[in-house]
Design an enzyme around this catalytic site. Structure first.
Site, PDB file in Angstrom:
ATOM      1  N   LYS A   1       0.860  -1.192   0.000  1.00 24.05           N
ATOM      2  CA  LYS A   1       0.000   0.000   0.000  1.00 24.05           C
ATOM      3  C   LYS A   1       0.890   1.234   0.000  1.00 24.05           C
ATOM      4  O   LYS A   1       1.629   1.499   0.952  1.00 24.05           O
ATOM      5  CB  LYS A   1      -0.886   0.032   1.245  1.00 24.05           C
ATOM      6  CG  LYS A   1      -1.761   1.283   1.278  1.00 24.05           C
ATOM      7  CD  LYS A   1      -2.008   1.716   2.694  1.00 24.05           C
ATOM      8  CE  LYS A   1      -2.253   3.170   2.942  1.00 24.05           C
ATOM      9  NZ  LYS A   1      -2.049   4.179   1.945  1.00 24.05           N
TER      10      LYS A   1
ATOM     11  N   GLY B   1       6.434   5.049   8.878  1.00 25.16           N
ATOM     12  CA  GLY B   1       5.522   6.181   8.998  1.00 25.16           C
ATOM     13  C   GLY B   1       5.621   6.780  10.386  1.00 25.16           C
ATOM     14  O   GLY B   1       6.664   6.681  11.050  1.00 25.16           O
ATOM     15  N   SER B   2       4.526   7.362  10.841  1.00 21.58           N
ATOM     16  CA  SER B   2       4.564   8.065  12.126  1.00 21.58           C
ATOM     17  C   SER B   2       4.549   7.070  13.290  1.00 21.58           C
ATOM     18  O   SER B   2       4.023   5.960  13.174  1.00 21.58           O
ATOM     19  CB  SER B   2       3.361   8.999  12.232  1.00 21.58           C
ATOM     20  OG  SER B   2       2.173   8.235  12.123  1.00 21.58           O
TER      21      SER B   2
ATOM     22  N   GLY C   1       2.273   3.748  13.711  1.00 20.07           N
ATOM     23  CA  GLY C   1       3.092   2.532  13.791  1.00 20.07           C
ATOM     24  C   GLY C   1       2.817   1.742  15.061  1.00 20.07           C
ATOM     25  O   GLY C   1       2.623   0.524  15.023  1.00 20.07           O
TER      26      GLY C   1
ATOM     27  N   GLU D   1       9.563   1.419  11.207  1.00 27.28           N
ATOM     28  CA  GLU D   1      10.534   2.517  11.069  1.00 27.28           C
ATOM     29  C   GLU D   1       9.738   3.801  11.228  1.00 27.28           C
ATOM     30  O   GLU D   1       8.934   4.146  10.364  1.00 27.28           O
ATOM     31  CB  GLU D   1      11.211   2.478   9.697  1.00 27.28           C
ATOM     32  CG  GLU D   1      12.104   1.273   9.488  1.00 27.28           C
ATOM     33  CD  GLU D   1      13.251   1.188  10.471  1.00 27.28           C
ATOM     34  OE1 GLU D   1      13.605   2.220  11.069  1.00 27.28           O
ATOM     35  OE2 GLU D   1      13.769   0.084  10.657  1.00 27.28           O
TER      36      GLU D   1
ATOM     37  N   CYS E   1      12.832  11.484   7.879  1.00 27.81           N
ATOM     38  CA  CYS E   1      12.862  10.931   9.243  1.00 27.81           C
ATOM     39  C   CYS E   1      14.220  11.211   9.882  1.00 27.81           C
ATOM     40  O   CYS E   1      14.330  11.291  11.094  1.00 27.81           O
ATOM     41  CB  CYS E   1      12.570   9.441   9.221  1.00 27.81           C
ATOM     42  SG  CYS E   1      13.572   8.563   8.022  1.00 27.81           S
TER      43      CYS E   1
ATOM     44  N   GLU F   1       8.539  15.610  16.988  1.00 23.27           N
ATOM     45  CA  GLU F   1       8.872  15.649  15.560  1.00 23.27           C
ATOM     46  C   GLU F   1       7.971  16.674  14.857  1.00 23.27           C
ATOM     47  O   GLU F   1       6.752  16.594  14.938  1.00 23.27           O
ATOM     48  CB  GLU F   1       8.665  14.272  14.926  1.00 23.27           C
ATOM     49  CG  GLU F   1       9.141  14.220  13.488  1.00 23.27           C
ATOM     50  CD  GLU F   1       8.916  12.867  12.829  1.00 23.27           C
ATOM     51  OE1 GLU F   1       7.801  12.328  12.924  1.00 23.27           O
ATOM     52  OE2 GLU F   1       9.864  12.367  12.195  1.00 23.27           O
TER      53      GLU F   1
END
Ligand code: NAP
Length: 498
Positions: free
Chosen positions: A174, A227-228, A232, A249, A283, A381
């Protein structure tokens, strides 16, 4: 630019079962680029069925043959590099030179993992009984689910799909909803390279529907997510209920430390590149700059002067340094943090949304001074072109500031002192450490990932990527022709049969 992005399921390009689509936008011009299939759980089920059906054939294809297809895909990516890079700049905004780098990463990964077709190394070790042989080999796991963000729309899918494929798995992928065209075009390259139907399927659509359906599908054995941290961790918990292996990650809050003895020109150029490259949407982007007090005043002045010269604009223009943020909501989020920062610290430059020719989700390059390590802008972040400067007295203090966040992806030290460099390598508690280089720029042959809230201990890239997509199988072959009991018959062996 294709007008409509479809799903690739079982070798056929198809619309979402619902027939629904969503629009894709150019974040620099706000123009509509096209539409993509707005898929749901039914489409995911069809993709998983196709991947299941293709699995036995692919698993039993000798790995060197699998590798040849990856090499062909690598060559096709080389041929398509400029086309894909331009598409990337249009679909998510990064400047064209960086978009070329993004595609290059996938090319590198294709050749690296293609080579694994003749390695996929296991090992043998001596065994304790006579006439017996032991070895450990890597085995494929089945259908794997890949969920990726928009900020590296070709590179990150390559980090996941190429190790998965070379190990003999089949894939349901996806792509992020901001970059469905790139996801589909990446997979098309593998179809063109001769990958059998059903081995690599791609489905576009909202994370909540498509991503969730992948995570919860009983026939998807492994989930690899980038992703975030928020999403995650929530999918990690759901996948655990189904007993799945998950590789995460996630976010970062990376720092560059500059000591008084550093090469200051190098540190300055590196800080600008790491903080404002990809508009701060990496990231590994530098969002904290920890300066030793001796050099801090001059360094800050030079940094702000150079930052103000960075040119914002459409990344297709080669002279542009900083492209737009990916979307209007992303820009609102960055501005929300900047407003928080204005209340916490001193704004040195930037601090406002911007546009170019009246269009685009641009944001001024922003630097805050007098930031304390515990402030929100130094801890959370932001994922935009916002840099927080923190001052320190000693290396020990700098390392402590670096390590004291919820994330642990990348860190960097500038010094000419080899002892300080090795102390930092030992004590910086991030998954990636740079000496005399900024926090961005990882190479694909080394492990990529982070500690603390950046992940769950897994790593992408390098040999370690294979651990996500394989199970270890221990094999014992007893050719003695009689019952030999490990741990029990050892003495008899030594006494009688040795
Ligand atoms: P995101 O919002 O977490 O989305 C990542 C992916 O997850 C997208 O494909 C998204 O789909 C999907 N998703 C959303 N909700 C989901 C759900 N409930 N279940 C399953 N999947 C779901 O992250 P992003 O904004 O795209 O990317 C930025 C983040 O990625 C930053 O935090 C950045 O640090 C991190 N990142 C980490 C690394 C690393 O290697 N450590 C590398 C790059 C980026 P939609 O697009 O449809 O929403």
């Amino acid at each position: 630019m294709p007008a409509t992005v479809k799903n690739l399921i079982g070798g056929e390009w198809v619309e979402a079962r619902s027939g629904e689509v969503f629009e894709t936008l150019n974040p620099a011009t706000e123009e509509v680029l096209g539409t993509a299939a707005k898929s749901g759980a039914e489409d995911v089920s069809a993709a998983v069925e196709a991947a299941k059906a293709a699995y036995q054939g692919w698993r039993l294809t000798p790995a060197p043959r699998r590798g040849e297809i990856l090499f062909r895909a690598g060559r096709l990516l080389m041929e398509r590099k400029e086309e894909l890079a331009r598409l990337m700049t249009q679909e998510m905004g990064k400047v064209i030179a960086e978009a070329r780098g993004d595609v290059q990463e996938a090319i590198d990964m294709a050749f690296y993992m293609g080579g694994e077709g003749r390695r996929l190394l296991g090992y043998t070790a001596p065994v304790e009984l006579p006439n017996k042989f032991g070895m450990a080999i890597r085995d494929s796991v089945g259908v794997v689910g890949l969920i990726t963000p928009w900020n590296f729309p070709i590179a990150i899918p390559s980090w996941k799909s190429l190790p998965a494929l070379i190990a003999g798995n089949t894939v349901v992928f996806k792509a992020a909803s901001y970059t469905p065209t790139l996801g589909a075009e990446f997979v098309r390259t593998f179809q063109d390279a001769g990958l059998p139907p059903g081995v690599f399927n791609v489905v576009s659509g909202p994370g909540g529907a498509v991503g969730n359906a992948i995570v919860e599908h009983p026939d998807v054995k492994v989930i690899s997510f980038t992703g975030s941290t928020e999403i995650g961790y929530s999918l990690y918990a759901r996948a655990a209920q189904h007993g799945k292996k998950v590789s995460l990650e996630l976010g970062g809050k990376n720092a560059i430390i500059v000591m008084d003895d550093a090469n200051l020109d190098l540190a300055l150029n590196s800080a600008l590149w790491s903080a404002f490259g990809t508009t701060g949407q990496r990231c590994t982007a530098t969002s904290r700059l920890i300066l030793q007090k001796g050099i801090a005043p001059d360094f800050k002045e030079a940094l702000v002067e150079r930052a103000k010269q960075l040119k914002l604009g459409d990344g297709l223009d080669e002279s542009v340094d900083v492209g737009p943020l990916v979307s209007a909501p992303a820009r609102e989020n960055v501005h929300r943090y900047v407003e928080i920062g204005k209340g916490e610290a001193r704004l040195m430059c930037g601090g406002q949304p911007a546009s170019v020719d009246g269009k685009g989700y641009f944001y001024e390059v922003t630097i805050f001074d007098r930031v304390e390590p515990g402030m929100r802008i130094a801890q959370e972040e932001i994922f935009g072109p916002v840099l927080s400067i923190i001052e320190c007295s000693t290396l020990e203090e700098a390392i402590q500031i670096n390590n004291n966040t919820a994330y642990g992806l990348s860190s960097s030290l500038f010094t000419e002192n080899v002892n300080a460099a090795f102390q930092a390598i030992r004590d910086l508690s991030t998954g990636i450490v740079y000496i005399n280089h900024g926090t961005i720029g990882a190479e694909i042959q080394f492990p990529f990932g982070g500690t603390r809230g950046t992940g769950n201990g897994m790593r992408e890239a390098g040999q370690t990527a294979l651990d996500t997509f394989t199970e270890w199988k221990a094999v014992y072959v007893d050719y003695s022709g009689r019952l030999q009991r490990a741990q029990i018959d050892t003495e008899a062996v030594l006494g009688k049969d040795a």
